[in-house]
Scaffold this active site. Structure first.
Site, mmCIF file in Angstrom:
data_model
loop_
_atom_site.group_PDB
_atom_site.id
_atom_site.type_symbol
_atom_site.label_atom_id
_atom_site.label_comp_id
_atom_site.label_asym_id
_atom_site.label_seq_id
_atom_site.Cartn_x
_atom_site.Cartn_y
_atom_site.Cartn_z
ATOM 1 N N ASP A 41 0.851 -1.197 0.000
ATOM 2 C CA ASP A 41 0.000 0.000 0.000
ATOM 3 C C ASP A 41 0.886 1.246 0.000
ATOM 4 O O ASP A 41 1.999 1.244 0.507
ATOM 5 C CB ASP A 41 -0.915 0.025 1.232
ATOM 6 N N ASP A 69 3.937 2.122 -4.556
ATOM 7 C CA ASP A 69 3.044 2.853 -5.450
ATOM 8 C C ASP A 69 2.854 1.938 -6.651
ATOM 9 O O ASP A 69 3.806 1.688 -7.399
ATOM 10 C CB ASP A 69 3.676 4.187 -5.862
ATOM 11 N N VAL A 70 1.644 1.428 -6.836
ATOM 12 C CA VAL A 70 1.417 0.420 -7.887
ATOM 13 C C VAL A 70 1.634 0.958 -9.295
ATOM 14 O O VAL A 70 1.705 0.189 -10.252
ATOM 15 C CB VAL A 70 -0.004 -0.198 -7.794
ATOM 16 N N TYR A 163 -12.384 7.536 -13.646
ATOM 17 C CA TYR A 163 -12.385 6.320 -12.812
ATOM 18 C C TYR A 163 -13.078 5.184 -13.545
ATOM 19 O O TYR A 163 -12.567 4.061 -13.632
ATOM 20 C CB TYR A 163 -13.111 6.651 -11.508
ATOM 21 N N LYS A 167 -11.711 1.422 -14.940
ATOM 22 C CA LYS A 167 -12.295 0.150 -14.506
ATOM 23 C C LYS A 167 -12.759 -0.672 -15.717
ATOM 24 O O LYS A 167 -12.707 -1.908 -15.695
ATOM 25 C CB LYS A 167 -13.444 0.399 -13.532
HETATM 26 N N1 LIG Z 1 -15.889 1.185 -2.047
HETATM 27 C C1 LIG Z 1 -16.619 1.009 -3.134
HETATM 28 O O1 LIG Z 1 -17.826 1.276 -3.140
HETATM 29 C C2 LIG Z 1 -15.973 0.479 -4.393
HETATM 30 C C3 LIG Z 1 -16.816 0.164 -5.463
HETATM 31 C C4 LIG Z 1 -16.270 -0.339 -6.625
HETATM 32 C C5 LIG Z 1 -14.888 -0.510 -6.724
HETATM 33 N N2 LIG Z 1 -14.104 -0.200 -5.673
HETATM 34 C C6 LIG Z 1 -12.659 -0.411 -5.834
HETATM 35 O O2 LIG Z 1 -12.202 -1.226 -4.788
HETATM 36 C C7 LIG Z 1 -10.804 -0.977 -4.573
HETATM 37 C C8 LIG Z 1 -10.567 -0.768 -3.091
HETATM 38 O O3 LIG Z 1 -11.300 0.374 -2.685
HETATM 39 P P1 LIG Z 1 -11.789 0.628 -1.204
HETATM 40 O O4 LIG Z 1 -13.191 1.081 -1.293
HETATM 41 O O5 LIG Z 1 -11.434 -0.506 -0.347
HETATM 42 O O6 LIG Z 1 -10.933 1.939 -0.870
HETATM 43 P P2 LIG Z 1 -9.931 2.328 0.305
HETATM 44 O O7 LIG Z 1 -9.606 3.751 0.084
HETATM 45 O O8 LIG Z 1 -10.498 1.913 1.615
HETATM 46 O O9 LIG Z 1 -8.639 1.421 -0.012
HETATM 47 C C9 LIG Z 1 -7.836 1.678 -1.136
HETATM 48 C C10 LIG Z 1 -6.377 1.506 -0.753
HETATM 49 O O10 LIG Z 1 -5.581 1.662 -1.938
HETATM 50 C C11 LIG Z 1 -4.399 2.377 -1.575
HETATM 51 N N3 LIG Z 1 -3.808 3.003 -2.756
HETATM 52 C C12 LIG Z 1 -4.321 4.009 -3.497
HETATM 53 N N4 LIG Z 1 -3.479 4.346 -4.479
HETATM 54 C C13 LIG Z 1 -2.404 3.523 -4.384
HETATM 55 C C14 LIG Z 1 -1.211 3.369 -5.124
HETATM 56 N N5 LIG Z 1 -0.919 4.144 -6.174
HETATM 57 N N6 LIG Z 1 -0.351 2.391 -4.754
HETATM 58 C C15 LIG Z 1 -0.612 1.608 -3.687
HETATM 59 N N7 LIG Z 1 -1.716 1.727 -2.933
HETATM 60 C C16 LIG Z 1 -2.612 2.671 -3.274
HETATM 61 C C17 LIG Z 1 -4.892 3.384 -0.545
HETATM 62 O O11 LIG Z 1 -3.826 3.913 0.224
HETATM 63 C C18 LIG Z 1 -5.882 2.558 0.249
HETATM 64 O O12 LIG Z 1 -5.264 1.908 1.356
HETATM 65 C C19 LIG Z 1 -10.444 0.216 -5.448
HETATM 66 O O13 LIG Z 1 -9.826 -0.221 -6.639
HETATM 67 C C20 LIG Z 1 -11.798 0.832 -5.758
HETATM 68 O O14 LIG Z 1 -11.792 1.544 -6.965
HETATM 69 C C21 LIG Z 1 -14.605 0.298 -4.505
#
Ligand SMILES: NC(=O)c1ccc[n+]([C@@H]2O[C@H](COP(=O)([O-])OP(=O)(O)OC[C@H]3O[C@@H](n4cnc5c(N)ncnc54)[C@H](O)[C@@H]3O)[C@@H](O)[C@H]2O)c1
Length: 297
Positions: A41, A69-70, A163, A167
């Site tokens: 992360d 950083d991915v 975004y 996706k």
């Molecule tokens: N929460 C929702 O409703 C939802 C819906 C559809 C898709 N998603 C997807 O699910 C995934 C997880 O989201 P979440 O809701 O758990 O969010 P979150 O913010 O709780 O977790 C995301 C994590 O990704 C990390 N991150 C961001 N950019 C990064 C980078 N460049 N390198 C490494 N780490 C990085 C952040 O620090 C964070 O810890 C994401 O891809 C998001 O787009 C979430």
């Protein structure tokens, strides 16, 4: 001996975005199923804290944190190497890191923000597949790669424009990578979460979001990170051994109900009157400017 369903015993997983939300819930389920887990992360404080909590719960020999950083190839290479050096091999990669990304009407979107959004969520998934697959091929025992897409990939108005485009890219990368990597016995699938209550989604406005979502999501359950983690654990395990190249919707019936042509979430409108960059929960501040007429984000 009968196989234990859902077991990940003896497997090693890398989870990006594993310090929070869906990634963190998945780390917990993977550990409970017997896997060793490397959490990658960008948010180092949250990552170290989470791994320390997991260690206090008895997982100290099974879990590591690696700042990453991915979007940066060298860092992704190092992340996969941690799995190999600390746990012997790599069997599962969950490419899940995400941010809100560039936000605002298309006429206001900044090119640098657009590129950054794609760097994290499209390039990041590409790099995770590329270097995850190379590590799996080195070990020669196959593997499972799961990528987080979104309902936003499958419809208009499911999320911010940039975004949603990243996706949609994830859904397609998943299919092509699955075809290519099948001969190495590496499966590749995507998961499309619906509205999941994490810090990224509701920005702390839980009650307001919950009221709106109740009107449009058929399931009466509130979407939780664990709901997505269960699907990811299934896709990671041998229970899904014949499943590859698919996109699994986990959304409480949200898409089945249509997006209704209305704006479901607080602060989302047909043409948002704010623009900028949402860095999610990375610890970086958001950059938002208001367009006229001004309103609450
Ligand atoms: N929460 C929702 O409703 C939802 C819906 C559809 C898709 N998603 C997807 O699910 C995934 C997880 O989201 P979440 O809701 O758990 O969010 P979150 O913010 O709780 O977790 C995301 C994590 O990704 C990390 N991150 C961001 N950019 C990064 C980078 N460049 N390198 C490494 N780490 C990085 C952040 O620090 C964070 O810890 C994401 O891809 C998001 O787009 C979430």
């Amino acid at each position: 001996m009968a196989r234990v369903f859902g077991s990940l015993q003896g497997r090693t997983a890398v989870i990006t975005g594993g310090a929070s939300g869906i990634g963190a819930a998945t780390a917990e389920q993977f550990l409970a199923a017997g896997a060793s887990v490397v959490i990658g992360d960008m948010n180092q404080d949250a990552g170290h804290q989470f791994v320390s909590d997991l260690s206090d719960r008895g997982y100290q020999d099974k879990v590591r944190f690696q700042g990453v950083d991915v979007a940066e190839e060298e860092q992704v290479v190092e992340l996969m190497e941690v799995a190999e050096s600390d746990f012997g091999s790599l069997d599962i990669v969950f490419n899940n890191a995400g941010i809100g990304g560039a936000i605002g009407p298309i006429t206001e979107l900044n090119v640098a923000h657009w590129d950054q959004t794609f760097a994290v969520m499209a390039r990041g998934v590409f790099l995770g597949i590329k270097h995850g697959a190379k590590a799996m091929q080195r070990a020669g025992r196959g593997g499972s790669i799961i990528n987080t897409a979104s309902i936003a990939a499958l419809s208009g108005k499911g999320g911010p424009l940039a975004y949603s485009a990243t996706k949609a890219a994830v859904v397609n990368i998943t299919m092509n990578a699955a075809v290519e990597l099948a001969e190495s016995n590496i499966r590749v699938n995507a998961v499309c979460p619906g509205i999941i209550f994490t810090d990224l989604m509701h920005r702390g406005r839980t009650e307001e979001a919950e009221q709106v979502i109740k009107k449009i999501q058929p399931s009466t359950l509130r979407g939780e990170p664990e709901h997505i983690a269960s699907m990811v654990r299934f896709l990671a395990s041998d229970d899904s051994v014949f499943v590859t190249g698919t996109t699994q919707l986990v959304d409480g019936g949200y898409l089945a109900n249509g997006l209704l042509g209305v704006n479901p979430l607080p602060g989302v409108s047909n043409r948002p009157n704010y623009a900028g960059m949402n860095h999610g929960t990375t610890g970086q501040g958001n950059e938002i400017r208001f367009l006229e007429p001004k309103s609450d984000v």
